[in-house]
Design an enzyme around this catalytic site. Structure first.
Site, PDB file in Angstrom:
ATOM      1  N   GLU A   8       2.182  12.094   1.922  1.00  0.00           N
ATOM      2  CA  GLU A   8       2.775  11.656   0.712  1.00  0.00           C
ATOM      3  C   GLU A   8       3.311  13.100   0.029  1.00  0.00           C
ATOM      4  OE1 GLU A   8       0.610   8.522  -1.331  1.00  0.00           O
ATOM      5  OE2 GLU A   8       1.817   7.384  -0.165  1.00  0.00           O
ATOM      6  N   ASP A  28      -1.793  -0.286   3.699  1.00  0.00           N
ATOM      7  CA  ASP A  28      -2.188   0.426   2.064  1.00  0.00           C
ATOM      8  C   ASP A  28      -2.809  -0.717   1.345  1.00  0.00           C
ATOM      9  OD1 ASP A  28      -2.432   1.780   0.049  1.00  0.00           O
ATOM     10  OD2 ASP A  28      -0.194   2.183  -0.065  1.00  0.00           O
ATOM     11  N   GLU A  44      -3.726  -2.673  -6.985  1.00  0.00           N
ATOM     12  CA  GLU A  44      -2.221  -2.369  -7.320  1.00  0.00           C
ATOM     13  C   GLU A  44      -1.324  -3.238  -6.555  1.00  0.00           C
ATOM     14  OE1 GLU A  44      -1.940   1.214  -4.888  1.00  0.00           O
ATOM     15  OE2 GLU A  44      -0.078   1.350  -4.867  1.00  0.00           O
TER      16      GLU A  44
END
Ligand code: GCW
Length: 830
Positions: free
Chosen positions: A404, A478, A506
């Site tokens: 990332e 993820d 998240e």
């Protein structure tokens, strides 16, 4: 990170998508061993009662009490919750008789508070309220009269003060401290060095290692006493918290014997805290670390944070975000880090930092960060020396590299092993370690995102230094509401693999939704990798026993911030709690830990413990149902991951789009990861591989993760795929309705402030569950050309309404006001 109106901006962030792995034992309910076990007749069983909340899945409730088993911590004690009259000293305007095992016996009478004072949640599970049950209170008052300690170290002083504080609160009596036992009821704490009583038990302590403890009812000088014994000061601290946990659960003291050693060496929180005070994926306010005021000013919260961590066995903290700022390694920041390390040390907590791989360039004046460059190597050696000069027990460095957009050895044509080893060589002489993250994926759009970490790391097995751990997320995509275990667990025999879990939610409703992650953690830990035959569970791989590694670690991405309640919601505290307790003993039962948390955080009233534990246990499956049922993943909205976005298909990279992951079209839905597709199943050992690969044996919970399935295919339920999808989405919403009903039942039994705040969040969760369900069914129905079967509530709005929603305005406390109206349930007609 910021919201993404502009999809182009945070491309990296979105990527995290796909993957699943299965866990053979996925979805297990929490039967089995507890973190704390009791082999006595009735230490107050902690099973939950089946309440009216209903069950919808294998992870939902399970009735009946379960007490024992051989966890890392065992206990013996006698006596059930005292039960009798209503006349508690501090409470009892009324009494009720509850049934259910959770409170320690059926038909128990439990006084409930006339006016429980409002609480803000800042005390967490360490509330130490006076016992409202007279019999048990009398027993405690007689058996716990004074604390006997030496105060020989800061850690022992903390442990002794904690005992005084806890016993005073629980008994409502003055608890004194002395150097010698002065009559019955002494609580003696120490190590063989600090206490002659404990020295007399030395041979029994050998097996406890450096962090274990033994808490026992003993005769000391002819008087009944309780001894908290350990080989080390920090072991004694853990023992005091174990005793206080026992007492907060109102368990009996006769024949008390609690003993435990952690199965995992490093039990760490990873803070994704930025130096500007913001927190990536943080929903509980600002960072606790006040970098501006440090090192001169120390917030009292630092010690409170360390105390809370110590109470659940956490022994390390990585202070800064894995998307790292090199500045943390500068001299001025290291002075601040040292100040925090000094506060945390007596609580047994070591400090770690994340290292930005390009730091030699950014703060070191080097022209390169190439790990093969000798000037770069020297820079790191000096930096590490500087750190240890300030913090002699510094834990080590965590690195996110070539992922990332983060810099890494790949920028110089070097492997992850070459990068990690350079740091490991610098840290090794000081006893420090490197935790090198496996959350990577290449810049090019892959054939299958979830294959990448394994494909990249597996060939490096055997090339890492002994003080390097590879840190893998629980699943290959993820932190999704459900995905299979990561194939790197078991896949790298030569390398100790650290398990990274996310505590901040998240992808699971962020601050508001109740989703008890103990169920998720347990599902992963219990999953059998078959790496070395049956029984090679993720827990056994991670604790080092499958391949004989000395290093072992479990890390949790923290959900902690500056909010008074620490975690953004009262219920999110349970996830911090269960993370620590499972990191200590990965074989503990998430069900029993849920009940244990409820008892300490809210009440021992069976009519609180039962329903609230059940709410926790059903919550994660409910969320999976209304967000991503049947193995769907990453269909959340762009960037902030809040709310549904299954239609998103126009992000720059294919594998940032929800459509990449669900692949729905008129014929069917799902990602083929079998041999006819990406063949990601090959990364697993047989028979897990075969179970995932076959349409006949893959659990429904992972179906669309591994298979592409026609809308008309019949599933085990007898429903076809479309009907099953509608059923599960609807069931999830109604389960939240059940959770709200259960919560309504505890209104008179806990304080009004926390009751109201939780009720409000449950209402938001209910509306948002309906939002998820309606938006996803509208979208998938349109793609499939299918109608919602009769008997189900129609979606409240047209697809265009959901696609046009622009929320949240604030991604750190996300809300979507325009969907907050109407009655979300029932979506399935009764
Ligand atoms: O889950 C994703 C998050 C990113 C995070 C990344 C990672 C810290 O969306 O915010 O970055 O994973 O784990 O590195």
């Amino acid at each position: 990170m910021g919201d993404g109106s502009a999809r182009r901006v945070r491309a990296f962030e979105l990527l995290q998508c796909v993957a699943l792995l299965i866990a053979a034992s996925a979805c297990s309910s929490g039967s089995g061993s507890a973190g704390e076990t009791s082999n006595a007749a009735a230490g107050g069983s902690v099973g939950t009662t089946g309440t009216s909340t209903g069950t919808t899945s294998s992870t939902a409730t399970s009735a009946g009490s379960s007490a024992t088993s051989s966890g890392a911590e065992t206990s013996t004690s006698s006596g059930t919750e005292g039960s009798t009259s209503s006349g508690g000293a501090t409470t009892s305007a009324a009494t009720t008789t509850g049934s259910g095992s959770s409170g320690g016996g059926s038909d128990e009478t439990y006084p409930y508070p006339a006016n429980a004072p409002d609480e803000d949640g800042s005390s967490l599970w360490l509330r130490y309220s006076e016992l409202p049950i007279p019999e048990r209170l009398a027993e405690y008052r007689a058996a716990l009269t004074h604390v006997v300690g030496s105060g020989a170290s800061p850690t022992l002083q903390i442990a002794e003060a904690e005992l005084v504080r806890g016993l005073s609160g629980l008994t409502g009596s003055e608890i004194t401290e002395s150097a010698e036992a002065t009559g019955a009821g002494a609580v003696v704490i120490g190590t063989p060095e600090s206490s002659s009583v404990v020295a007399g038990m030395a041979d029994r302590l050998t097996a406890l290692g450096s962090e274990g403890y033994l808490v026992e009812a003993l005769d000391v000088g002819g008087q009944a006493a309780i001894v908290v014994a350990a080989n080390t000061d920090v072991g004694a601290l853990y023992g005091s918290f174990a005793l206080l946990r026992h007492l907060q659960s109102h368990r009996g003291l006769e024949s008390l014997s609690l003993t435990s050693t952690p199965k995992i060496k490093l039990r760490l929180l990873n803070h994704w805290d930025n130096l500007d005070g913001s927190i990536e994926r943080g929903y509980a306010g600002r960072s606790l670390w006040d970098w501006g005021a440090l090192p001169d000013t120390l917030s009292p919260r630092y010690a409170e944070y360390a105390r809370a961590n110590a109470s659940i066995g956490i022994n390390g903290a990585v202070l800064n975000n894995v998307n790292a700022d090199a500045e943390i390694l500068s001299g001025s920041y290291l002075a601040k880090v040292k100040a925090l390390a000094d506060v945390f040390r007596p609580y047994g907590i070591k400090v770690y930092l994340t290292a930005r791989f390009s730091a030699p360039i950014e703060i070191g004046g080097q022209s390169t960060a190439d790990p093969a460059d000798s000037a770069v190597q020297e820079w790191w050696q000096q930096k590490v020396e500087e750190i240890y000069g300030l913090i002699p027990d510094f834990g080590g460095l965590l690195v996110k590299a070539n992922s990332e957009g983060q810099p890494g050895p790949g920028d110089y044509g070097r492997t992850h092993a070459e990068g990690a080893n350079m740091l490991a060589d610098a840290l090794g002489p000081f006893g420090g370690i490197v935790m090198w993250r496996a959350f990577v994926y290449s810049d090019a759009t892959p054939s299958d995102r979830i294959r990448q970490a394994y494909d990249e790391f597996k060939p490096l097995d055997g090339q890492f230094r002994e003080n390097v751990m590879v840190q893998a997320k629980n699943g290959p995509l993820d932190f999704q509401p459900r995905e299979p275990f990561h194939p790197l667990f078991g896949g790298m025999p030569e390398t100790p693999i650290a398990l990274e879990l996310q505590v901040t939610k998240e992808y699971l409703g962020e601050d508001t939704h109740l989703a008890y992650l103990g169920s998720l953690y347990e599902e992963v830990l219990a999953a059998d990798t078959y790496a070395d035959g049956e029984g090679s569970s993720v827990a056994r791989v991670v604790d080092g026993s499958v391949y004989g590694h000395a290093l072992s670690a479990i890390a949790g991405v923290a959900n902690i911030g500056s909010d008074a309640n620490w975690t953004g919601s009262h219920m999110n505290q349970a996830n911090w709690y269960v993370f620590g307790r499972l990191a200590w003993d990965p074989d503990a039962s998430s069900q029993e830990l849920a009940a244990e948390w409820v008892r300490q955080t809210f009440s021992n009233d069976p009519l609180v413990v039962g329903p609230v534990t059940d709410m926790l246990l059903m919550s994660r499956q409910a969320l999976v149902d209304y967000m991503t049922p049947l193995g769907l993943v990453h269909i959340m909205a762009t960037d902030h991951h809040y709310g549904p976005g299954p239609w998103v298909d126009d992000l720059d990279r294919d594998d940032w789009n929800p459509t990449y992951y669900h692949r729905a079209d008129a014929d069917g839905i799902g990602f083929d990861r079998t041999a006819s597709g990406s063949n990601a199943v090959e990364q697993y050992f047989a028979p897990a591989r075969d179970m995932f690969a076959s349409r006949d044996s893959v659990p429904d919970d992972f179906l669309l993760f591994f298979h592409r399935v026609s809308w008309q295919d019949t599933l085990a339920s007898g429903r076809n795929l479309w009907e099953e999808l509608v059923y599960r989405y609807s069931r999830g919403v109604d389960q939240v309705g059940s959770m709200r009903e259960a919560w309504a039942g505890v209104e008179q039994r806990i304080d009004g402030a926390r009751f109201g705040e939780v009720a409000e969040f449950l209402q938001i969760q209910h509306w948002e569950a309906r939002w998820w369900r309606d938006a996803c069914l509208q979208y998938f129905g349109q793609v499939a050309g299918l109608e919602i079967p009769s008997g189900y509530a129609a979606p409240a709005n047209a697809l265009g309404f959901y696609q046009a929603l622009a929320c949240p305005a604030d991604a750190t406390k996300p809300r979507c006001d325009s969907i907050y109206s109407g009655e979300p349930s029932p979506t399935i007609l009764p």
